[in-house]
Design a protein around this motif. Structure first.
Motif, PDB file in Angstrom:
ATOM      1  N   MET A 123       2.131   7.284 -14.869  1.00  0.00           N
ATOM      2  CA  MET A 123       2.438   5.967 -14.321  1.00  0.00           C
ATOM      3  C   MET A 123       3.704   5.387 -14.951  1.00  0.00           C
ATOM      4  SD  MET A 123       0.806   4.413 -11.895  1.00  0.00           S
ATOM      5  CE  MET A 123       0.576   5.797 -10.804  1.00  0.00           C
ATOM      6  N   ALA A 124       3.922   5.650 -16.226  1.00  0.00           N
ATOM      7  CA  ALA A 124       5.139   5.167 -16.882  1.00  0.00           C
ATOM      8  C   ALA A 124       6.371   5.778 -16.219  1.00  0.00           C
ATOM      9  CB  ALA A 124       5.102   5.506 -18.373  1.00  0.00           C
ATOM     10  N   ARG A 125       6.318   7.084 -15.944  1.00  0.00           N
ATOM     11  CA  ARG A 125       7.455   7.740 -15.279  1.00  0.00           C
ATOM     12  C   ARG A 125       7.668   7.156 -13.889  1.00  0.00           C
ATOM     13  NH1 ARG A 125       4.779  12.258 -17.410  1.00  0.00           N
ATOM     14  NH2 ARG A 125       4.023  12.881 -15.339  1.00  0.00           N
ATOM     15  N   HIS A 126       6.571   6.936 -13.172  1.00  0.00           N
ATOM     16  CA  HIS A 126       6.670   6.381 -11.818  1.00  0.00           C
ATOM     17  C   HIS A 126       7.223   4.955 -11.855  1.00  0.00           C
ATOM     18  CE1 HIS A 126       5.732   5.819  -7.603  1.00  0.00           C
ATOM     19  NE2 HIS A 126       4.968   4.776  -7.878  1.00  0.00           N
ATOM     20  N   MET A 127       6.731   4.126 -12.756  1.00  0.00           N
ATOM     21  CA  MET A 127       7.179   2.734 -12.839  1.00  0.00           C
ATOM     22  C   MET A 127       8.666   2.638 -13.168  1.00  0.00           C
ATOM     23  SD  MET A 127       4.751   0.599 -12.128  1.00  0.00           S
ATOM     24  CE  MET A 127       3.245   1.227 -11.375  1.00  0.00           C
ATOM     25  N   ARG A 128       9.142   3.550 -13.986  1.00  0.00           N
ATOM     26  CA  ARG A 128      10.560   3.504 -14.376  1.00  0.00           C
ATOM     27  C   ARG A 128      11.488   3.908 -13.238  1.00  0.00           C
ATOM     28  NH1 ARG A 128       8.412   5.473 -19.490  1.00  0.00           N
ATOM     29  NH2 ARG A 128       8.949   7.629 -18.940  1.00  0.00           N
ATOM     30  N   ARG A 129      10.932   4.428 -12.150  1.00  0.00           N
ATOM     31  CA  ARG A 129      11.762   4.806 -11.002  1.00  0.00           C
ATOM     32  C   ARG A 129      12.013   3.637 -10.049  1.00  0.00           C
ATOM     33  NH1 ARG A 129      10.369   9.962  -7.696  1.00  0.00           N
ATOM     34  NH2 ARG A 129      12.535   9.551  -7.071  1.00  0.00           N
ATOM     35  N   TYR A 130      11.246   2.571 -10.158  1.00  0.00           N
ATOM     36  CA  TYR A 130      11.450   1.440  -9.252  1.00  0.00           C
ATOM     37  C   TYR A 130      12.815   0.798  -9.491  1.00  0.00           C
ATOM     38  CZ  TYR A 130       6.686   1.461  -7.462  1.00  0.00           C
ATOM     39  OH  TYR A 130       5.527   1.815  -6.834  1.00  0.00           O
ATOM     40  N   SER A 131      13.431   0.354  -8.407  1.00  0.00           N
ATOM     41  CA  SER A 131      14.701  -0.369  -8.531  1.00  0.00           C
ATOM     42  C   SER A 131      14.502  -1.655  -9.315  1.00  0.00           C
ATOM     43  CB  SER A 131      15.253  -0.700  -7.141  1.00  0.00           C
ATOM     44  OG  SER A 131      15.339   0.455  -6.337  1.00  0.00           O
ATOM     45  N   LYS A 166       6.817  -3.480 -20.401  1.00  0.00           N
ATOM     46  CA  LYS A 166       7.890  -3.308 -21.380  1.00  0.00           C
ATOM     47  C   LYS A 166       7.457  -2.431 -22.548  1.00  0.00           C
ATOM     48  CE  LYS A 166      10.377  -7.696 -20.672  1.00  0.00           C
ATOM     49  NZ  LYS A 166      10.703  -9.011 -21.292  1.00  0.00           N
ATOM     50  N   GLU A 167       6.312  -2.766 -23.129  1.00  0.00           N
ATOM     51  CA  GLU A 167       5.928  -2.156 -24.400  1.00  0.00           C
ATOM     52  C   GLU A 167       5.224  -0.812 -24.241  1.00  0.00           C
ATOM     53  OE1 GLU A 167       3.615  -5.190 -26.261  1.00  0.00           O
ATOM     54  OE2 GLU A 167       5.237  -6.675 -26.138  1.00  0.00           O
ATOM     55  N   ALA A 168       4.366  -0.683 -23.233  1.00  0.00           N
ATOM     56  CA  ALA A 168       3.594   0.554 -23.080  1.00  0.00           C
ATOM     57  C   ALA A 168       4.245   1.538 -22.120  1.00  0.00           C
ATOM     58  CB  ALA A 168       2.177   0.228 -22.604  1.00  0.00           C
ATOM     59  N   LEU A 169       4.920   1.015 -21.088  1.00  0.00           N
ATOM     60  CA  LEU A 169       5.471   1.894 -20.056  1.00  0.00           C
ATOM     61  C   LEU A 169       6.977   2.088 -20.173  1.00  0.00           C
ATOM     62  CD1 LEU A 169       3.454   0.644 -16.933  1.00  0.00           C
ATOM     63  CD2 LEU A 169       2.810   2.368 -18.639  1.00  0.00           C
ATOM     64  N   GLY A 170       7.627   1.300 -20.998  1.00  0.00           N
ATOM     65  CA  GLY A 170       9.066   1.463 -21.198  1.00  0.00           C
ATOM     66  C   GLY A 170       9.904   1.065 -20.001  1.00  0.00           C
ATOM     67  N   PHE A 193      -3.394   1.137 -17.909  1.00  0.00           N
ATOM     68  CA  PHE A 193      -3.878   2.447 -17.489  1.00  0.00           C
ATOM     69  C   PHE A 193      -4.564   3.109 -18.678  1.00  0.00           C
ATOM     70  CE2 PHE A 193       0.042   1.689 -14.911  1.00  0.00           C
ATOM     71  CZ  PHE A 193      -0.610   1.436 -13.716  1.00  0.00           C
ATOM     72  N   GLU A 194      -5.872   2.981 -18.713  1.00  0.00           N
ATOM     73  CA  GLU A 194      -6.652   3.453 -19.857  1.00  0.00           C
ATOM     74  C   GLU A 194      -7.505   4.668 -19.523  1.00  0.00           C
ATOM     75  OE1 GLU A 194      -8.715  -0.202 -20.530  1.00  0.00           O
ATOM     76  OE2 GLU A 194      -7.187  -0.948 -21.941  1.00  0.00           O
TER      77      GLU A 194
END
Length: 418
Positions: A159-167, A181-185, A149-150
């Motif tokens: 997007m990082a916050r949204h991705m971290r919500r997935y089960s 892992k590295e950019a979105l945590g 996501f550039e």
């Protein structure tokens, strides 16, 4: 009975989406016998025609994505005001979709590359997945390429916050895994092969090809759009390369669309018609597939090719999964990532911006001669088994409903799919 809603899907106009849905259903039902699926569709009649056996696999198509006036207004506004994309839309999904999700045990966010910047930014998938998350359902991003996501720092943070919500997030290649892992945590993350590696090809009902060897070609109008004024030169270089392959190897050119849209410009047949015109002018034998054939039938045709080159991801995956030498015409990082996963390198990826006839002819000859250009039987079996492993991962997340909940569902308390 376990019921699963497939978000991120609209219809089978893109046969890659069809390949994902078909193979996902097979994979999940092996891990969760008897599972049922709600599959959104903007063209139910056409999708049923492409997959007439769907009902027997527990699939119900539903026209549940009709946007309200506020959704359409917001959708247009977010294209003009970029900052609107850096937060959840102040809207709920369509009522029909909410009702269907409420009646399901889990949501699989399919689509392959919805969460990337290759196309328009995800809008409906974000709303659907967020709603399911808020209801406490397991939501799995399934068989995905993610990012990068550039567009802006704000959008990447959202997007990082949204991705971290997935089960759980199931990525299909190492580049997405590293980025998550590295950019979105993201920590709830596993890597599996794209589900379409498990798609069974279909040969019944296909037209007969001649005895000549074929070189299969797929081309996306997205590439021509990206090239702009250079599109005509791109077509010319591609035609000259195919002419040389015809003269050197006697190949007939098989022009295979993988997106046959019901409306709009995103139809591979339009791009391939330009290639056919050039081949006809050069006297090169060719066959253009224009019928509305399904994803499994396209895979059956690709299996007959001596070599295949394609722009659409799932067209190249079809070739890889059957041991057909393949050249990927890459227009995004996913082509490189999937080639690296299958072959261990990206030598057989051709950047669409740098395609020229002499280099492409050399690449065709290389893949015909190089053993590493073909995924061997053991590799193909490993990819298929790996794709099916995603079903076991899902089974660990889905909790069977209690007897009372199942009774409520059966009585229609929570609503039924149409």
């Amino acid at each position: 009975m376990t019921k699963i809603f497939l978000s991120g899907h609209r219809d089978f106009g893109n046969r890659g989406c069809e390949a994902i849905v078909r193979s996902t259903v097979d994979i999940v039902r092996k891990a969760i016998p008897g599972a049922e699926f709600v599959v959104p569709s903007t063209n139910i009649e056409r999708d049923r025609a492409l997959w007439p056996e769907a009902e027997g696999y527990g699939v119900t198509f539903s026209d549940c994505l009709r946007q309200s006036v506020p959704m359409r207004v917001f959708g247009k506004a977010r294209k003009r005001l970029d900052w609107l994309n850096n937060r959840y839309p102040p809207l709920r999904p369509p009522a029909d979709a909410r009702r269907l999700i409420d009646d399901c045990d889990a949501v699989l966010a399919v689509g392959g590359d919805n969460y990337s910047e290759d196309y328009s930014l995800p809008f409906m998938p974000v709303m659907l997945d967020r709603y399911a998350m808020d209801q406490g359902l397991p939501v799995v991003l399934w068989g995905a390429s993610v990012g990068p996501f550039e567009r802006s720092k704000g959008y990447e943070e959202f997007m990082a916050r949204h991705m971290r919500r997935y089960s759980m997030i199931h990525v299909r290649e190492a580049r997405s895994e590293s980025y998550c892992k590295e950019a979105l945590g993201v920590s709830r993350l596993r890597r599996f092969s794209d589900p379409a590696f498990a798609l069974v090809p279909q040969t019944e009902g296909l037209f007969e090809l001649g005895e000549e060897d074929c070189i299969g070609v797929n081309l996306s109008p997205l590439i021509l759009g990206k090239l702009g004024d250079r599109a005509e030169s791109f077509i010319r270089e591609l035609v000259l390369a195919l002419k040389a392959a015809h003269e050197q190897h006697g190949f007939t050119v098989l022009l295979l669309p993988h997106v046959m849209s019901y409306q709009g410009p995103n139809d591979d047949r339009k791009a391939l018609a330009k290639v056919k015109s050039g081949l006809d002018s050069e006297g090169v034998a060719n066959v253009a597939v224009t019928d509305e054939i399904n994803a499994a039938q396209i895979k059956g045709l690709i299996r007959r090719c001596r070599v295949f080159m394609g722009a659409r991801t799932h067209a190249t995956i079809a070739a890889m999964s059957m041991g057909v030498p393949v050249i990927s015409i890459g227009y995004s990082v996913k082509a490189t990532g999937i080639n690296e996963m299958v072959f261990g390198h990206d030598r057989f990826v051709v950047d669409y911006r740098q395609l020229e006839s002499a280099g492409l002819v050399a690449r065709i000859n290389e893949v015909l001669e190089a053993n590493e250009a073909v995924a061997g039987e053991s590799v193909r079996e490993k990819l298929r088994v790996d794709a099916e492993g995603a079903g076991e991962s899902l089974r660990e997340l889905v909790r069977p409903r209690s007897g009372a909940q199942e009774a409520d569902r059966s009585s229609g308390t929570n609503g039924q799919a149409e």
